[in-house]
Design a protein around this motif. Structure first.
Motif, PDB file in Angstrom:
ATOM      1  N   ASP A  18       0.837  -1.199   0.000  1.00 59.23           N
ATOM      2  CA  ASP A  18       0.000   0.000   0.000  1.00 59.23           C
ATOM      3  C   ASP A  18       0.877   1.256   0.000  1.00 59.23           C
ATOM      4  OD1 ASP A  18      -1.980  -1.855   0.224  1.00 59.23           O
ATOM      5  OD2 ASP A  18      -2.758  -1.145   2.156  1.00 59.23           O
ATOM      6  N   ALA A  19       1.953   1.215   0.751  1.00 53.86           N
ATOM      7  CA  ALA A  19       2.836   2.376   0.823  1.00 53.86           C
ATOM      8  C   ALA A  19       3.475   2.682  -0.531  1.00 53.86           C
ATOM      9  CB  ALA A  19       3.923   2.144   1.873  1.00 53.86           C
ATOM     10  N   ALA A  20       3.850   1.625  -1.270  1.00 55.10           N
ATOM     11  CA  ALA A  20       4.465   1.828  -2.583  1.00 55.10           C
ATOM     12  C   ALA A  20       3.459   2.435  -3.562  1.00 55.10           C
ATOM     13  CB  ALA A  20       5.004   0.509  -3.114  1.00 55.10           C
ATOM     14  N   LEU A  21       2.215   1.934  -3.530  1.00 53.40           N
ATOM     15  CA  LEU A  21       1.179   2.509  -4.399  1.00 53.40           C
ATOM     16  C   LEU A  21       0.910   3.958  -4.008  1.00 53.40           C
ATOM     17  CD1 LEU A  21      -1.347  -0.445  -4.724  1.00 53.40           C
ATOM     18  CD2 LEU A  21      -0.077   0.628  -6.587  1.00 53.40           C
ATOM     19  N   GLY A  22       0.899   4.226  -2.693  1.00 55.93           N
ATOM     20  CA  GLY A  22       0.696   5.596  -2.237  1.00 55.93           C
ATOM     21  C   GLY A  22       1.797   6.527  -2.706  1.00 55.93           C
ATOM     22  N   GLY A  23       3.029   6.038  -2.707  1.00 56.66           N
ATOM     23  CA  GLY A  23       4.132   6.855  -3.196  1.00 56.66           C
ATOM     24  C   GLY A  23       4.015   7.128  -4.683  1.00 56.66           C
ATOM     25  N   PHE A  24       3.582   6.120  -5.442  1.00 63.55           N
ATOM     26  CA  PHE A  24       3.401   6.308  -6.887  1.00 63.55           C
ATOM     27  C   PHE A  24       2.310   7.354  -7.149  1.00 63.55           C
ATOM     28  CE2 PHE A  24       1.490   5.408 -10.974  1.00 63.55           C
ATOM     29  CZ  PHE A  24       2.601   5.289 -11.800  1.00 63.55           C
ATOM     30  N   VAL A  25       1.205   7.257  -6.421  1.00 64.23           N
ATOM     31  CA  VAL A  25       0.097   8.206  -6.611  1.00 64.23           C
ATOM     32  C   VAL A  25       0.533   9.614  -6.242  1.00 64.23           C
ATOM     33  CG1 VAL A  25      -2.188   8.858  -5.747  1.00 64.23           C
ATOM     34  CG2 VAL A  25      -1.714   6.479  -6.370  1.00 64.23           C
ATOM     35  N   LYS A  26       1.317   9.747  -5.195  1.00 66.25           N
ATOM     36  CA  LYS A  26       1.834  11.069  -4.827  1.00 66.25           C
ATOM     37  C   LYS A  26       2.648  11.653  -5.977  1.00 66.25           C
ATOM     38  CE  LYS A  26       4.556  13.450  -1.259  1.00 66.25           C
ATOM     39  NZ  LYS A  26       5.477  14.105  -2.210  1.00 66.25           N
ATOM     40  N   GLY A  27       3.437  10.802  -6.638  1.00 65.20           N
ATOM     41  CA  GLY A  27       4.208  11.255  -7.790  1.00 65.20           C
ATOM     42  C   GLY A  27       3.332  11.683  -8.948  1.00 65.20           C
ATOM     43  N   LEU A  28       2.189  11.003  -9.126  1.00 64.55           N
ATOM     44  CA  LEU A  28       1.231  11.438 -10.152  1.00 64.55           C
ATOM     45  C   LEU A  28       0.741  12.852  -9.862  1.00 64.55           C
ATOM     46  CD1 LEU A  28      -1.020   8.271 -10.649  1.00 64.55           C
ATOM     47  CD2 LEU A  28       0.472   9.290 -12.380  1.00 64.55           C
ATOM     48  N   ALA A  29       0.433  13.105  -8.602  1.00 65.37           N
ATOM     49  CA  ALA A  29      -0.164  14.384  -8.232  1.00 65.37           C
ATOM     50  C   ALA A  29       0.836  15.531  -8.276  1.00 65.37           C
ATOM     51  CB  ALA A  29      -0.792  14.282  -6.843  1.00 65.37           C
ATOM     52  N   ASP A  30       2.107  15.266  -7.870  1.00 69.37           N
ATOM     53  CA  ASP A  30       3.071  16.373  -7.780  1.00 69.37           C
ATOM     54  C   ASP A  30       4.057  16.426  -8.944  1.00 69.37           C
ATOM     55  OD1 ASP A  30       5.050  14.431  -7.282  1.00 69.37           O
ATOM     56  OD2 ASP A  30       5.105  14.801  -5.129  1.00 69.37           O
ATOM     57  N   GLY A  31       3.896  15.534  -9.931  1.00 67.86           N
ATOM     58  CA  GLY A  31       4.756  15.566 -11.102  1.00 67.86           C
ATOM     59  C   GLY A  31       6.013  14.744 -10.993  1.00 67.86           C
ATOM     60  N   SER A  61      -5.544   6.036  -2.144  1.00 73.28           N
ATOM     61  CA  SER A  61      -4.410   6.940  -2.345  1.00 73.28           C
ATOM     62  C   SER A  61      -4.768   8.049  -3.322  1.00 73.28           C
ATOM     63  CB  SER A  61      -3.195   6.159  -2.861  1.00 73.28           C
ATOM     64  OG  SER A  61      -2.710   5.263  -1.895  1.00 73.28           O
ATOM     65  N   MET A  62      -5.533   7.707  -4.363  1.00 68.16           N
ATOM     66  CA  MET A  62      -5.964   8.731  -5.314  1.00 68.16           C
ATOM     67  C   MET A  62      -6.965   9.681  -4.669  1.00 68.16           C
ATOM     68  SD  MET A  62      -6.030   6.383  -8.770  1.00 68.16           S
ATOM     69  CE  MET A  62      -6.873   7.570  -9.782  1.00 68.16           C
ATOM     70  N   ARG A  63      -7.846   9.144  -3.839  1.00 65.15           N
ATOM     71  CA  ARG A  63      -8.758  10.017  -3.076  1.00 65.15           C
ATOM     72  C   ARG A  63      -7.970  10.994  -2.218  1.00 65.15           C
ATOM     73  NH1 ARG A  63     -11.370   7.591   2.218  1.00 65.15           N
ATOM     74  NH2 ARG A  63      -9.147   7.835   2.717  1.00 65.15           N
ATOM     75  N   ASP A  64      -6.949  10.473  -1.539  1.00 74.46           N
ATOM     76  CA  ASP A  64      -6.186  11.272  -0.581  1.00 74.46           C
ATOM     77  C   ASP A  64      -5.161  12.190  -1.240  1.00 74.46           C
ATOM     78  OD1 ASP A  64      -7.622   9.992   1.377  1.00 74.46           O
ATOM     79  OD2 ASP A  64      -6.046   8.539   1.837  1.00 74.46           O
ATOM     80  N   SER A  65      -5.062  12.150  -2.579  1.00 71.45           N
ATOM     81  CA  SER A  65      -4.099  13.015  -3.262  1.00 71.45           C
ATOM     82  C   SER A  65      -4.538  14.470  -3.281  1.00 71.45           C
ATOM     83  CB  SER A  65      -3.869  12.522  -4.700  1.00 71.45           C
ATOM     84  OG  SER A  65      -5.040  12.700  -5.492  1.00 71.45           O
ATOM     85  N   GLY A  66      -5.782  14.735  -2.880  1.00 66.17           N
ATOM     86  CA  GLY A  66      -6.289  16.103  -2.856  1.00 66.17           C
ATOM     87  C   GLY A  66      -7.196  16.324  -1.669  1.00 66.17           C
ATOM     88  N   ARG A  67      -8.095  17.258  -1.827  1.00 68.61           N
ATOM     89  CA  ARG A  67      -8.986  17.645  -0.742  1.00 68.61           C
ATOM     90  C   ARG A  67     -10.121  16.649  -0.583  1.00 68.61           C
ATOM     91  NH1 ARG A  67     -11.473  23.731  -0.028  1.00 68.61           N
ATOM     92  NH2 ARG A  67     -12.659  23.366   1.886  1.00 68.61           N
TER      93      ARG A  67
END
Length: 435
Positions: A18-31, A61-67
């Motif tokens: 889950d942590a690895a997927l969360g890190g990937f999604v964070k990279g999607l959101a911040d470039g 993780s995609m939900r949590d990438s924003g507000r």
């Protein structure tokens, strides 16, 4: 895990934390993740699929990438999502009906792309209506009125916005895992108590095959419930348009006929089915059938129409729209009937082709930047099983130019088959998925 390791693990069918997927999604959101890496990730997921727990982790993780919206109300916060079809203007009817039944309804909707129309485009066919709302205004309208239909703001699930754009150009739109994460990340970010899903199946749907529609419905329902949002889905028929019109202002007119009805057609019936499910999932009624009866009640007694009018006024629309809606809607300059060339029954309708005809008229988009004409489209579309005589209109084309009408007529003639035998009747609701 770094980005390349996440992609390689999914490509090889290995587990990803889950942590690895969360890190990937964070990279999607911040470039931090490149477009090439996002496309490779999407293709790996399409080809290998995700385990249910990984699908849930990706979605959250995609939900949590924003507000994430928070609500200070004792009303259940409910919404509905459709996977898209032809003549599907049900959101315009269902959202105010749910609010009239005691729910808070922040309906985050989209625009049309491809052969299906978008709820926001339909609503914006009404003069003055704004659907691009700041989050604070969206929440204020829900608190004061009870319902709003609006676009997702840039701070809602930004990782999905990025991944969706990549999927559209990398031939990975069809992935059930990615569809699930895309739909639910935005819905869960809206802070919902309950959600009902309308998964379309048939000639006018993205899911032509029943097994594929069932698989998508199951994925969505299981993931939403695992994330803490009560959810069920109805797999519904899209072998013919839901309403008798396709096109933005024409579909608003169909919605208003139901809101000011009665009509007793497919649009009203499915509104009751879906509304009953939503009210049940939100805990307002003990059964979906009880909820459906209440939805019908607020449609018939005018409470849903009144709620629709209040929502429009809060969104910048006309004050008296519900009282005299026909005079506010734009009209096409050319209306042409397409007559049947033989006697028989309407045996099949290629819904996707009807959607292409609307695009040919200028009423839909091929790419996101296309401008649309809200007045054009198709109306008075005969349903499956209708008996016709030679010369009887199969539908009417609403166009701004004769050349557009010619192009649309060529498409619709090939889209509607007439046969000597009537087709077997297919149920409107094919099956239910969920608790």
């Amino acid at each position: 895990m770094e980005t390349r390791s996440v992609i390689a693990a999914i490509r090889d069918g290995n587990a990803v934390s889950d942590a690895a997927l969360g890190g990937f999604v964070k990279g999607l959101a911040d470039g931090g993740v490149s477009d090439a890496q996002a496309g490779a990730f999407a293709m790996a997921v399409l080809l290998k699929s995700l385990a249910p727990e990984s699908r849930r982790a990706l979605t959250l993780s995609m939900r949590d990438s924003g507000r994430i919206l928070r609500w200070s109300t004792d009303r259940p916060v409910l919404d509905k999502h459709s996977t898209g079809g032809i003549g599907d203007c049900i959101s315009l009817v269902l959202a105010p009906a749910l609010a009239a039944c005691g729910a808070a309804v922040p309906m985050i909707s989209g625009r049309g792309l491809g052969h299906t129309g978008g709820t926001l485009d339909k609503l914006e066919a009404i003069p003055g209506v704004s659907t691009e709302l700041e989050t604070a205004r969206l929440q204020k309208i829900v608190q004061e009125v009870g319902v709003v239909i609006a676009a997702a703001s840039a701070d809602i699930a930004p990782a999905d916005r990025r991944l969706y754009a990549v999927r559209d150009v990398s031939a990975t739109v069809e992935s059930i895992d990615l569809i699930t994460a895309s739909i639910l990340s935005k819905k869960l970010a809206a802070g919902l108590t309950g959600l009902v899903l309308d998964v379309k199946q048939g000639s006018g749907a993205f899911m032509k095959d029943l097994e594929a529609a069932r698989a998508l419905a199951t994925s969505l329902v299981e993931t939403a419930n695992a994330a803490g949002c009560r959810c069920s889905a109805l797999v519904t028929d899209m072998d013919q348009p839901l309403a008798a019109s396709a096109g933005n202002a024409l579909e608003v007119a169909e919605a208003m006929r139901v809101l000011t009805g009665p009509t007793e057609g497919r649009l009203e019936k499915l509104t009751c089915y879906l509304g009953g499910e939503a009210l049940y999932q939100g805990g307002l009624y003990d059964t979906a059938a009880d909820g459906a009866r209440q939805i019908l009640k607020v449609l018939r007694n005018g409470q849903a129409a009144e709620m629709f009018g209040r929502m429009l006024r809060a969104s910048g629309g006309p004050t008296k729209f519900v009282d005299s809606w026909a005079r506010f809607l734009p009209e096409a300059t050319i209306i042409r009937e397409v007559p049947a060339q033989a006697a028989g029954f309407v045996a099949s309708i290629d819904g996707t082709a009807l959607g292409r005809a609307v695009i040919a008229l200028g009423g839909g988009r091929q790419v996101e930047t296309d401008r649309i004409d809200p007045a054009v489209g198709l109306s008075d579309i005969l349903p499956l099983g209708a008996e016709v005589a030679p010369g009887q209109p199969l539908l009417r084309i609403h166009a701004s130019r004769a050349s557009h009408a010619d192009a649309a007529e060529a498409i619709v003639r090939d889209a509607i088959d007439i046969d000597i035998a009537a087709p077997a009747e297919k149920p409107l609701v094919i099956e239910r998925v969920g608790p």
